[in-house]
Structures are given as C-alpha cells and as structure tokens.
Design a protein around this motif. Structure first.
Motif, short mmCIF file in Angstrom:
data_model
loop_
_atom_site.label_atom_id
_atom_site.label_comp_id
_atom_site.label_asym_id
_atom_site.label_seq_id
_atom_site.Cartn_x
_atom_site.Cartn_y
_atom_site.Cartn_z
N LYS A 237 0.84 -1.21 0.00
CA LYS A 237 0.00 0.00 0.00
C LYS A 237 0.88 1.26 0.00
CE LYS A 237 -2.82 2.87 2.95
NZ LYS A 237 -3.43 3.14 4.25
N ASP A 238 1.88 1.29 0.89
CA ASP A 238 2.72 2.48 1.01
C ASP A 238 3.58 2.68 -0.22
OD1 ASP A 238 1.53 2.65 3.44
OD2 ASP A 238 3.31 2.30 4.65
N LEU A 239 4.09 1.58 -0.81
CA LEU A 239 4.89 1.72 -2.04
C LEU A 239 4.03 2.25 -3.19
CD1 LEU A 239 7.07 -1.51 -1.81
CD2 LEU A 239 7.92 0.85 -1.85
N ARG A 240 2.79 1.79 -3.24
CA ARG A 240 1.89 2.30 -4.30
C ARG A 240 1.64 3.80 -4.10
NH1 ARG A 240 -2.17 -2.88 -4.55
NH2 ARG A 240 -1.27 -3.82 -6.41
N LEU A 241 1.48 4.21 -2.84
CA LEU A 241 1.30 5.65 -2.58
C LEU A 241 2.54 6.42 -3.02
CD1 LEU A 241 -0.42 5.65 0.94
CD2 LEU A 241 -1.49 6.14 -1.26
N SER A 242 3.73 5.83 -2.81
CA SER A 242 4.96 6.53 -3.21
C SER A 242 4.98 6.69 -4.74
CB SER A 242 6.21 5.79 -2.72
OG SER A 242 6.50 4.65 -3.52
N GLN A 243 4.52 5.68 -5.45
CA GLN A 243 4.55 5.76 -6.91
C GLN A 243 3.48 6.71 -7.45
OE1 GLN A 243 7.32 4.46 -8.60
NE2 GLN A 243 7.66 4.59 -6.40
N GLN A 244 2.33 6.73 -6.75
CA GLN A 244 1.26 7.69 -7.12
C GLN A 244 1.79 9.12 -6.94
OE1 GLN A 244 -2.29 6.70 -4.90
NE2 GLN A 244 -3.26 8.65 -5.37
N ALA A 245 2.50 9.35 -5.84
CA ALA A 245 3.05 10.69 -5.58
C ALA A 245 4.16 11.02 -6.57
CB ALA A 245 3.60 10.76 -4.15
N ALA A 246 5.00 10.03 -6.89
CA ALA A 246 6.10 10.26 -7.82
C ALA A 246 5.57 10.61 -9.21
CB ALA A 246 7.01 9.02 -7.89
N GLU A 247 4.50 9.92 -9.58
CA GLU A 247 3.84 10.19 -10.86
C GLU A 247 3.33 11.64 -10.89
OE1 GLU A 247 3.42 7.47 -13.12
OE2 GLU A 247 2.79 9.04 -14.54
N ALA A 248 2.61 12.02 -9.83
CA ALA A 248 2.02 13.36 -9.78
C ALA A 248 3.10 14.44 -9.74
CB ALA A 248 1.11 13.48 -8.56
N ALA A 249 4.24 14.15 -9.10
CA ALA A 249 5.29 15.17 -8.93
C ALA A 249 6.36 15.07 -10.00
CB ALA A 249 5.92 15.03 -7.55
N ASP A 250 6.21 14.12 -10.94
CA ASP A 250 7.18 13.92 -12.01
C ASP A 250 8.58 13.62 -11.45
OD1 ASP A 250 8.13 13.68 -14.59
OD2 ASP A 250 8.55 15.83 -14.81
N ALA A 251 8.62 12.70 -10.46
CA ALA A 251 9.91 12.30 -9.87
C ALA A 251 10.30 10.92 -10.41
CB ALA A 251 9.79 12.23 -8.35
N ASP A 252 11.58 10.76 -10.72
CA ASP A 252 12.07 9.49 -11.25
C ASP A 252 12.44 8.58 -10.07
OD1 ASP A 252 12.92 7.61 -13.09
OD2 ASP A 252 14.94 8.47 -13.26
N THR A 253 11.72 7.47 -9.88
CA THR A 253 11.97 6.59 -8.72
C THR A 253 12.05 5.13 -9.19
OG1 THR A 253 9.59 6.44 -8.34
CG2 THR A 253 10.77 8.10 -7.07
N PRO A 254 13.10 4.79 -9.97
CA PRO A 254 13.15 3.44 -10.55
C PRO A 254 13.19 2.32 -9.52
CG PRO A 254 15.24 4.61 -10.87
CD PRO A 254 14.25 5.61 -10.35
N LEU A 255 13.90 2.52 -8.40
CA LEU A 255 13.96 1.45 -7.40
C LEU A 255 12.64 1.37 -6.62
CD1 LEU A 255 17.63 1.58 -6.06
CD2 LEU A 255 16.61 0.05 -7.75
N GLY A 256 12.02 2.51 -6.38
CA GLY A 256 10.70 2.50 -5.74
C GLY A 256 9.70 1.75 -6.62
N GLU A 257 9.81 1.93 -7.91
CA GLU A 257 8.91 1.25 -8.85
C GLU A 257 9.19 -0.26 -8.85
OE1 GLU A 257 9.00 3.10 -12.73
OE2 GLU A 257 8.05 1.31 -13.59
#
Ligand code: NAD
Length: 290
Positions: A237-257
């Motif tokens: 759940k928390d990792l998905r929230l991180s990716q939702q936020a990264a998407e919205a903020a245009d942040a590159d988070t390859p390891l989070g993904e």
C-alpha cells in the motif's frame, strides 16, 4: 481535552485507549462493532466529532478519509483540531486539509511509524503537516500516543515524509533479503554476514533492527515464522502511494517502482499476503536467476 476518535482498528483502538488512560474524554466511532477500554461509542462519525476539542481519524485509505471528512467537518466547531493519522495519498491529505481549514478548523496530517506495537506502547513517531497553530493543538496528544512528533511542514508534508521513509524501507528490505539469498548461495554463514554488514557500509534498519534471517540479529518477525510485524500488503500500500506521488510530482523513482512490482507479485501472485514484509527472504531463497 474532549476528543473524538474515528477508526478504531488495529492502530486506532490502542491509540484511543491510551488517550483515555491519560485522562482525556474520548468518544469513538467505527463502522465495525468495536469496543475500546475507556472510550464511549457514538452512533455516527458526525456524533463522535461534535463538540470536541480535537478529532482524530485513523482510517484505511484516502477515499474513506474524504468520505468521513465530508461527514464530520460540518459537525465540528471552529477552532477544533482535526488530526488525520491514517496513511493516505498526499493529494487526499491536502484536499481534506483545505476543506477543513476553510471551515475554520485546524487540520494536521500526522501519519505514524511504529506499528501496532508502538500504538499499544504509546511509542509511535508522528510526522506532521499543517500550520504551527494546528500542530501546537495536536502536540500534547502526540506526546501521549507517541515518543516523537516531527513538524515536517505544511499540509501534506507528513504524508510525504511517511511515503518517502517507507519507500526507502521497502527498497532496503528487498536489498537485504536478496543479499542474504546471494550469501547463502556463496556458502557464507548468515551470522557472519550479519556480523559484517551490520557494522559495515551495507547496514540499515532492515539489517540491524529487523533482520529478515531467522535466529540472526535482534528478535524480529523472522523469528516468529514471519507473522507480521508489518504485513507485506501494508508495505505494498505504502509503495503504491509513493509511486502515485512520484507520478504526480514527475519524480524518477526506478527502485521505488521495482520494489512496488516485487511486493505486488509477492502479495498478489505468491504467498506474501498476511506475512511480514521481511518474508521476502524465503521468497528469494527459493528462486533462481532468470
Ligand atoms: P484497520 O483496518 O485495522 O483499521 C481501520 C478501521 O477503520 C477499521 O476498524 C474500520 O472498520 C474502520 N473504518 C473503515 N471505514 C470507516 C468509516 N467510514 N467510518 C469509521 N470507521 C471506518 O487498519 P490499521 O492497521 O488500524 O491502519 C489504519 C491506518 O494506519 C492505515 O491508513 C494504515 O496504513 C496506517 N498504518 C498502519 C500500521 C500498522 O502496522 N497496522 C502502521 C502504520 C500506519
């Protein structure tokens, strides 16, 4: 203080009980039939929120938070503190805070770290977002329910801190588990691996405080057949929230993904559901290079 507490599940119930034990008057509401020591139950969320000094919510997700907020905000008096301790998406946290502030309330998003054990012991860490006045109103309650509260910034900053922290945690737990599985295949003793890494530059909370290898390091869910602890689905759940936020903020988070995909596979297609998130180690143990 007079406190309304909405969402009395695994986390909310012990948090509310600690507030009541400290002498506050706590009125609670949950859609499930629950009873909590020292807490008077109300018939609805609005009833629990009415006439209080502070209202706390501890709910499963952002959609439910928004629905509950719509119900309780009109019932609350101006100047009331509205402290949401749920882990939700940054967007929902900001939308609810804006709605609350325009009704004259003092909103704080204050997700927690420390799990059910920390909620029961009153040793949670709160990461809070909101105005200085709103934080000041909630602070005495954080001191009862937790051992540390960090005022991270404006509304949404608490949720931002939480998902960044847990993205690091998910990534380091996977890294620690895959390194143990590699060490096994290289014939390295797990205790020796721990002795070296826990005092070398590969150390982390996942290795040092929550070691995923049974019988190695301090006691952790690995020593209890990987019963949570912190369940893999909550990490997902928390990792998905991180990716939702990264998407919205245009942040590159390859390891989070990558961590999100691995926990998704573990929880949805393998045996991860209901197991501790450190059970990634037995998962890697069974696998081969593809
Ligand atoms: P939970 O499912 O045990 O509790 C949520 C409670 O909310 C339930 O009792 C449910 O009946 C109630 N609820 C649902 N909809 C409602 C509504 N409309 N009105 C009133 N009550 C409603 O979950 P939990 O483990 O207590 O987690 C709560 C929050 O804390 C989540 O956002 C979670 O991500 C976060 N969190 C959990 C942990 C943990 O280790 N469990 C750690 C840190 C943060």
């Amino acid at each position: 203080m007079k406190i309304g507490f909405i969402g009395l599940g695994n986390m909310g119930a012990p948090m509310a009980a600690n507030l009541a034990k400290a002498g506050h008057t706590v009125t609670g509401f949950d859609t499930a039939a629950v009873s909590v020591d020292g807490v008077t139950m109300a018939a609805s969320a609005a009833e629990a929120a009415k006439g209080q000094d502070v209202v706390i919510t501890m709910l499963p997700n952002g959609a439910i938070l928004r629905a509950v907020a719509n119900e309780i905000i009109p019932a609350m008096d101006e100047g009331t503190g509205f402290v949401d301790c749920s882990t939700v998406d940054v967007e929902s946290a900001r939308a609810v805070a804006e709605q609350a502030a325009s009704a004259g309330l003092l909103p704080v998003d204050a997700p927690v770290s420390g799990g059910v054990g920390g909620a029961e012991a009153g040793t949670l860490t709160f990461m809070a977002g909101g105005s200085a006045d709103a934080f000041a109103k909630a602070e005495p309650l954080f001191e009862i329910m937790g051992q540390k509260a960090v005022h991270c910034g404006d509304s949404g900053a608490g949720q931002a801190a939480k998902i960044c922290n847990n993205m690091i945690l998910g990534i380091t737990m996977i890294g620690t588990c895959e390194a143990f599985a590699l060490a096994d295949k290289l014939g390295l003793d797990r205790q020796k691996m721990f002795d070296v890494v826990s005092t070398s530059s590969g150390y982390s909370w996942s290795m040092n405080a929550y070691c995923p290898a049974p019988g190695v390091g301090p006691k952790s869910p690995a020593d209890n057949d990987y019963k949570p602890g912190f369940a893999a689905e909550l990490m997902l759940k928390d990792l998905r929230l991180s990716q939702q936020a990264a998407e919205a903020a245009d942040a590159d988070t390859p390891l989070g993904e990558a961590a999100t995909r691995l926990y998704e596979q573990f929880v949805e297609n393998e045996d991860g559901l209901g197991r501790d998130f450190s059970a990634m180690l037995p998962r890697f143990e069974k696998r081969h290079r593809t």
